[in-house]
Motif scaffolding. Structure first.
Motif, PDB file in Angstrom:
ATOM      1  N   VAL A 126      19.831  -0.944  -6.961  1.00 50.58           N
ATOM      2  CA  VAL A 126      18.492  -0.419  -7.238  1.00 50.58           C
ATOM      3  C   VAL A 126      18.571   0.872  -8.042  1.00 50.58           C
ATOM      4  N   LYS A 127      19.562   1.707  -7.728  1.00 42.91           N
ATOM      5  CA  LYS A 127      19.724   2.949  -8.499  1.00 42.91           C
ATOM      6  C   LYS A 127      19.999   2.633  -9.969  1.00 42.91           C
ATOM      7  N   ALA A 128      20.825   1.611 -10.221  1.00 43.64           N
ATOM      8  CA  ALA A 128      21.117   1.214 -11.599  1.00 43.64           C
ATOM      9  C   ALA A 128      19.863   0.696 -12.290  1.00 43.64           C
ATOM     10  N   ALA A 129      19.080  -0.109 -11.570  1.00 44.64           N
ATOM     11  CA  ALA A 129      17.841  -0.648 -12.142  1.00 44.64           C
ATOM     12  C   ALA A 129      16.862   0.474 -12.450  1.00 44.64           C
ATOM     13  N   HIS A 130      16.786   1.443 -11.552  1.00 48.15           N
ATOM     14  CA  HIS A 130      15.870   2.572 -11.772  1.00 48.15           C
ATOM     15  C   HIS A 130      16.299   3.399 -12.977  1.00 48.15           C
TER      16      HIS A 130
ATOM     17  N   MET B 147       0.820  -1.207   0.000  1.00 50.59           N
ATOM     18  CA  MET B 147       0.000   0.000   0.000  1.00 50.59           C
ATOM     19  C   MET B 147       0.858   1.263   0.000  1.00 50.59           C
ATOM     20  N   ALA B 148       2.122   1.135   0.425  1.00 52.34           N
ATOM     21  CA  ALA B 148       3.025   2.288   0.357  1.00 52.34           C
ATOM     22  C   ALA B 148       3.175   2.762  -1.083  1.00 52.34           C
ATOM     23  N   PHE B 149       3.178   1.816  -2.016  1.00 57.39           N
ATOM     24  CA  PHE B 149       3.313   2.175  -3.429  1.00 57.39           C
ATOM     25  C   PHE B 149       2.028   2.824  -3.932  1.00 57.39           C
TER      26      PHE B 149
ATOM     27  N   ALA C 108      11.780   3.821  -8.217  1.00 57.33           N
ATOM     28  CA  ALA C 108      12.151   5.116  -7.646  1.00 57.33           C
ATOM     29  C   ALA C 108      11.937   5.117  -6.143  1.00 57.33           C
ATOM     30  N   LEU C 109      10.805   4.563  -5.685  1.00 53.66           N
ATOM     31  CA  LEU C 109      10.542   4.493  -4.245  1.00 53.66           C
ATOM     32  C   LEU C 109      11.524   3.556  -3.551  1.00 53.66           C
ATOM     33  N   ILE C 110      11.766   2.388  -4.155  1.00 52.42           N
ATOM     34  CA  ILE C 110      12.703   1.436  -3.555  1.00 52.42           C
ATOM     35  C   ILE C 110      14.106   2.031  -3.502  1.00 52.42           C
TER      36      ILE C 110
END
Length: 204
Positions: free
Chosen positions: A153-157, A89-91, A104-106
Motif C-alpha cells: 500500500v505504501k508503494a501504491a500511495h 464513511m471513514a474516508f 494515504a488512509l489505507i
C-alpha cells in the motif's frame, strides 16, 4: 459561555490535550494529563486511544445493525454491502478527495496494523524475538501478510502522489521488494493453514 465546536473544526489539526480528555470521557475513558510528559507524544497516545474507543463503538453499532437487519429479513449479502458502505464513511470523515488521499488512509491503517501485530504477544510456541511478539504459526503468517500489505500500500500511495517528496518513491520501491519477500514467506504456510481450516470446518 464556551461556544459549541462546529463540524469540521478539528480538520487538518491536532486536537489539544484538554480537548482530547473531554472527547475520551463520554466513552468511559478517564485520562489524567501528565505535566511531565512530552505534549506531542501524550497527544498521540490519547488520539490513538480515542480512535480505539470510536472503533469499539463502530463495532457495537455494526452488531446492533446485524440484529435489526436479520429481524427485517435482510440477506447476509445485503447486510454486508450496507456495512461496507458504512465503512467507507471513514474516508468521508477525513475528507478524502482523491485516490492518493484514500491510499494515504489505507497506508496509515495497514502500517499501524502491522506494527501492532508485531508488538503484541499471543499464545503459541514461537517466542518473542526483539520487537516481534510471540505466537503460533498462524500468527507468524498473519504478521508476514500484514507486513506485505503495508509495503504494497505504501508503494501504491507513493506511486499515486504527484507531490511526494524526493526520494520517497525509491524508499517505497525498496519496501515493495521487502513486501514481496514477506508475502512469499507467508505463502509457504498455505498448505498447513488450509489443512487446519478444513479440520476446523469439520468441528461444528
Amino acid at each position: 459561555m464556551a461556544q459549541r465546536k462546529q463540524p469540521g473544526e478539528y480538520m487538518d489539526k491536532v486536537i489539544g490535550l484538554k480537548e482530547l480528555v473531554d472527547l475520551l470521557a463520554p466513552f468511559g475513558m478517564i485520562v489524567q494529563l501528565d505535566p511531565g510528559a512530552e505534549p506531542n507524544y501524550q497527544a498521540m497516545q490519547m488520539a490513538h486511544a480515542l480512535a480505539g474507543c470510536v472503533q469499539a463503538h463502530a463495532s457495537r453499532a455494526e452488531d446492533a445493525y446485524r440484529v435489526s437487519a436479520a429481524a427485517n429479513g435482510e440477506t447476509d449479502k445485503e447486510t454486508w454491502e450496507h456495512i461496507t458502505q458504512a465503512s467507507l464513511m471513514a474516508f468521508a470523515g477525513i475528507n478524502c478527495r482523491s485516490v492518493t488521499d484514500e491510499l494515504a488512509l489505507i497506508n496509515w491503517q495497514a502500517t499501524r496494523l502491522a506494527g501492532v501485530l508485531g508488538a503484541l504477544d499471543f499464545p503459541g510456541p514461537i517466542k518473542r524475538e526483539d520487537n516481534v511478539g510471540s505466537g503460533d504459526t498462524l500468527m507468524r503468517t498473519i504478521r508476514l501478510t500484514a507486513a506485505a500489505l503495508s509495503g504494497m500500500v505504501k508503494a501504491a500511495h507513493a506511486a499515486s502522489d504527484p507531490h511526494r517528496p524526493d526520494g520517497e518513491l525509491t524508499t517505497a520501491g525498496q519496501g515493495l521488494v521487502k513486501a514481496m519477500s514477506a508475502l512469499a514467506a507467508a505463502a509457504e504456510d498455505v498448505k498447513l493453514h488450509t489443512a487446519t481450516g478444513e479440520l476446523m470446518a469439520m468441528g461444528d
